[in-house]
Each structure stands twice: as C-alpha cells, then as structure tokens.
Design a protein around this motif. Structure first.
Motif, PDB file in Angstrom:
ATOM      1  N   VAL A   1       3.603   0.756   2.850  1.00 15.95           N
ATOM      2  CA  VAL A   1       3.429  -0.274   3.685  1.00 15.95           C
ATOM      3  C   VAL A   1       3.290  -1.652   3.004  1.00 15.95           C
ATOM      4  O   VAL A   1       2.382  -1.717   2.359  1.00 15.95           O
ATOM      5  CB  VAL A   1       1.807   0.056   4.395  1.00 15.95           C
ATOM      6  CG1 VAL A   1       1.449  -0.959   5.305  1.00 15.95           C
ATOM      7  CG2 VAL A   1       2.010   1.406   5.045  1.00 15.95           C
ATOM      8  N   PRO A   2       4.268  -2.463   3.293  1.00 17.85           N
ATOM      9  CA  PRO A   2       4.328  -3.670   2.842  1.00 17.85           C
ATOM     10  C   PRO A   2       3.399  -4.734   3.205  1.00 17.85           C
ATOM     11  O   PRO A   2       2.947  -4.788   4.372  1.00 17.85           O
ATOM     12  CB  PRO A   2       5.853  -4.280   2.962  1.00 17.85           C
ATOM     13  CG  PRO A   2       5.882  -3.807   4.374  1.00 17.85           C
ATOM     14  CD  PRO A   2       5.346  -2.417   4.462  1.00 17.85           C
ATOM     15  N   VAL A   3       2.603  -5.438   2.386  1.00 15.20           N
ATOM     16  CA  VAL A   3       1.612  -6.354   2.799  1.00 15.20           C
ATOM     17  C   VAL A   3       2.052  -7.759   2.501  1.00 15.20           C
ATOM     18  O   VAL A   3       2.004  -8.936   3.352  1.00 15.20           O
ATOM     19  CB  VAL A   3       0.274  -5.995   1.892  1.00 15.20           C
ATOM     20  CG1 VAL A   3      -0.680  -7.120   2.107  1.00 15.20           C
ATOM     21  CG2 VAL A   3      -0.265  -4.716   1.931  1.00 15.20           C
ATOM     22  N   SER A   4       2.632  -8.124   1.500  1.00 16.31           N
ATOM     23  CA  SER A   4       3.070  -9.588   1.130  1.00 16.31           C
ATOM     24  C   SER A   4       3.905  -9.618   0.092  1.00 16.31           C
ATOM     25  O   SER A   4       4.254  -8.783  -0.493  1.00 16.31           O
ATOM     26  CB  SER A   4       2.000 -10.587   0.671  1.00 16.31           C
ATOM     27  OG  SER A   4       1.240 -10.242  -0.438  1.00 16.31           O
ATOM     28  N   GLY A   5       4.737 -10.553  -0.302  1.00 12.90           N
ATOM     29  CA  GLY A   5       5.682 -10.777  -1.115  1.00 12.90           C
ATOM     30  C   GLY A   5       7.281 -10.226  -0.906  1.00 12.90           C
ATOM     31  O   GLY A   5       8.213 -10.361  -1.618  1.00 12.90           O
ATOM     32  N   HIS A   6       7.334  -9.449   0.326  1.00 11.80           N
ATOM     33  CA  HIS A   6       8.504  -8.852   0.792  1.00 11.80           C
ATOM     34  C   HIS A   6       9.243  -9.774   1.610  1.00 11.80           C
ATOM     35  O   HIS A   6       8.713 -10.747   2.060  1.00 11.80           O
ATOM     36  CB  HIS A   6       8.102  -7.518   1.398  1.00 11.80           C
ATOM     37  CG  HIS A   6       7.220  -7.664   2.683  1.00 11.80           C
ATOM     38  ND1 HIS A   6       5.967  -7.935   2.553  1.00 11.80           N
ATOM     39  CD2 HIS A   6       7.754  -7.552   3.785  1.00 11.80           C
ATOM     40  CE1 HIS A   6       5.542  -7.972   3.693  1.00 11.80           C
ATOM     41  NE2 HIS A   6       6.554  -7.763   4.665  1.00 11.80           N
ATOM     42  N   ARG A   7      10.366  -9.241   2.122  1.00 11.55           N
ATOM     43  CA  ARG A   7      11.372 -10.084   2.964  1.00 11.55           C
ATOM     44  C   ARG A   7      11.467  -9.013   4.105  1.00 11.55           C
ATOM     45  O   ARG A   7      12.370  -8.260   4.143  1.00 11.55           O
ATOM     46  CB  ARG A   7      12.421 -10.391   2.417  1.00 11.55           C
ATOM     47  CG  ARG A   7      12.490 -11.492   1.195  1.00 11.55           C
ATOM     48  CD  ARG A   7      13.611 -11.572   0.415  1.00 11.55           C
ATOM     49  NE  ARG A   7      14.855 -12.278   1.075  1.00 11.55           N
ATOM     50  CZ  ARG A   7      15.901 -12.323   0.842  1.00 11.55           C
ATOM     51  NH1 ARG A   7      16.415 -11.659  -0.347  1.00 11.55           N
ATOM     52  NH2 ARG A   7      16.948 -12.666   1.621  1.00 11.55           N
TER      53      ARG A   7
ATOM     54  N   ASN B   1       0.921  -1.087  -0.062  1.00 15.14           N
ATOM     55  CA  ASN B   1       0.006   0.009  -0.084  1.00 15.14           C
ATOM     56  C   ASN B   1       0.735   1.321  -0.021  1.00 15.14           C
ATOM     57  O   ASN B   1       1.847   1.454   0.854  1.00 15.14           O
ATOM     58  CB  ASN B   1      -0.792  -0.025   1.248  1.00 15.14           C
ATOM     59  CG  ASN B   1      -2.163  -1.085   1.223  1.00 15.14           C
ATOM     60  OD1 ASN B   1      -2.412  -1.420   0.165  1.00 15.14           O
ATOM     61  ND2 ASN B   1      -2.404  -1.351   2.178  1.00 15.14           N
ATOM     62  N   VAL B   2       0.610   2.226  -0.807  1.00 20.18           N
ATOM     63  CA  VAL B   2       1.354   3.323  -0.788  1.00 20.18           C
ATOM     64  C   VAL B   2       0.036   4.496  -0.125  1.00 20.18           C
ATOM     65  O   VAL B   2      -0.965   4.642  -0.599  1.00 20.18           O
ATOM     66  CB  VAL B   2       1.476   4.123  -1.952  1.00 20.18           C
ATOM     67  CG1 VAL B   2       2.220   5.686  -2.162  1.00 20.18           C
ATOM     68  CG2 VAL B   2       2.567   3.187  -2.781  1.00 20.18           C
TER      69      VAL B   2
END
Length: 286
Positions: free
Chosen positions: A203-209, A175-176
């Motif tokens: 704001v990271p939700v998924s797919g990130h580390r 999310n931005v």
C-alpha cells in the motif's frame, strides 16, 4: 525494478536460549525470478538484550550477473520494543554494471531524523510528496523483517500474521499489510517445523509515482506472501520464504540455510515450535 526489489526486501531482507546471553541468526536465501536462479543473499541478525544489529548482502550470479552486475549490501540496528522493532540506523548500497546508489538513514523514537541519498533521486513532477507525518512511526526495510510475536500469543498463533508494517526506505513511505493464510510444515537445513504463511499487500503512501505501470501493478497485486518461522529467544518471527508476483513472473527469496547461534555456538536445529497436540495444517515448501 527498484520497487520490486524493495517489496522483496521489505517483505521481505531456531531454537531456545537466553536472549541476555546473545544470539545470532544466520540465514542464506536463494533468489529466483520466473523459476530461473538469480543469485544468493546472506542475512545475519544479532540480538543482545533488547538491541539488534543486522547485516546483509546479495549478489546476482550466472546470466543475471552478466546482464546487470547486480549486488548490494545493507545494515540496520535498533531495539526490540513492543509490537515492532524501533530502528535507529539503516544503510544500503546497491550496485549494477552502470550505476551505484547509497542510502543512509538515521531514526530516533520511530521518527526519521536524517536521510542521505547519493546520487539523489531525479525530481519527477508526478511523484507524491513525502510529508513530515509520513516519516513518523516507521521502520526501515531491513528492520521490517523482524516481527515480534503478540505478547499474549504463542509464536505460531495465526494472530502473529495480522499486522501492518509502516516502512520508509529513505525515499518512499509504504505500508506492508499482512494477513493470515495458513500454517504449514517446512524444512530447510537448520530448521524443521511449523511456519505461518501470511498474505501480503503493498500500500503506497508517498514518494511513489502513482501512474507508473509497475506501481499500479504492485498496488493491485494479490499474489504476494511471506512464510514466517519462529525464533524462540527474542520471541519473534523471521521470513523463511518471500514470494512476490512481478510483471515478468514470480520472484522468490527462499531460505536454504538457517542457523541460530548462542555465544558463538550453533544451536541444534529446531524440530518443533509447538506441542505435539497443537493442530497445524500439513504442508511443505515446494
């Protein structure tokens, strides 16, 4: 660096006329990092009725080009509907001196229908899995640059800043979150008038580390902003400037040329987007 580039593009890659007749907005950006020039990016957005098409390319120059050989091309298309764009297709190819990666994505009704990444990302145990729900109600990173104005508000109303943009780039969902900061006057070749300055958060939700230093840095980053200029025909706002603090300095994407064309003819530079009695805070792009 992929995360930083995504943030810039996401946050990132006027005049008056009838949208039904077709309009094309052309913007050239200067790219810099820590005050040093990196290169240029060109973005062309065409509007016909409710449909839009976007084409962009970026190329590093000078010492950055020697070090990385970096360049990229991207495209997106879809329709303008309600509070945000509804993208249907997205593609990006990024190249450096030692590798190349392409992402192709198809969307239907705001839902990701298919994704092709070549070469595929390496699997990592610490990567947060992307759930099916994370691929619904999203836009691609390029279409995210199109920000339709609130229906009941003027193009320069501060409420146009206050929005959350759900972005899926083919591999990660984020999310931005934008919020109003101030209103300034800005002037570049082809545009002179007010811009909305919006604070931005990643704001990271998924797919990130989540344990990566770069991810933590961006998640805690409070030094990001986007300057939005009004585009009267399709009643939307478009980035004139994007600024993101990175781990090695401030990265900026600053418009140096702004041109809105109707039926193949460039419009006159827009001098004011609000009445003379509308109050705005004085300022200028530095």
């Amino acid at each position: 660096m992929r995360l930083i580039a995504s943030a810039l593009v996401t946050l990132a890659f006027a005049g008056t006329a009838s949208l039904a007749q077709g309009q094309t907005l052309k913007v050239t950006y200067d790219l810099s990092l820590a005050g040093l020039p990196l290169g240029k990016a060109d973005l062309v957005s065409s509007f016909k009725g409710k449909k839009y098409e976007m084409q962009g390319n970026a190329k590093l120059t000078g010492f950055a080009m020697i070090l990385t050989g970096g360049k990229g091309e991207a495209s997106a298309s879809g329709t303008l509907a309600g509070a945000g764009p509804r993208s249907t297709n997205f593609a990006v190819v990024s190249k450096t001196s030692d590798n190349q990666r392409s992402v192709r994505m198809g969307l239907k009704g705001g839902r990701v229908a298919e994704v092709e990444i070549d070469p595929p990302l390496e699997p990592k145990e610490d990567r947060i899995p992307v759930k099916p729900a994370d691929k619904r109600g999203v836009v691609d990173p390029m279409s995210a640059l199109l920000m339709p104005a609130v229906a009941s508000k003027s193009l320069t109303d501060p409420d146009n800043c206050n929005r959350t943009i759900p972005v899926f780039d083919g591999a990660s969902r984020m999310n931005v979150v934008l919020s109003y900061a101030e209103t300034k006057n800005a002037e570049v070749a082809g545009y002179s008038g007010p811009v909305l300055v919006c604070n931005a958060r990643y704001v990271p939700v998924s797919g990130h580390r989540p344990e990566r230093p770069a991810t933590k840095f961006m998640q805690e980053n409070r030094d990001m902003s986007v300057w939005l200029a009004p585009v009267e025909g399709p009643r939307l706002l478009f980035p004139l400037k994007v600024s993101v603090r990175t781990m090695i300095g401030i990265g900026e994407m600053q418009a140096s040329l702004w041109s809105l064309e109707q039926d193949g003819k460039a419009s006159q530079p827009m001098r004011r987007a609000v009445r003379a009695d509308d109050a705005i805070q004085a300022g200028a792009i530095q």
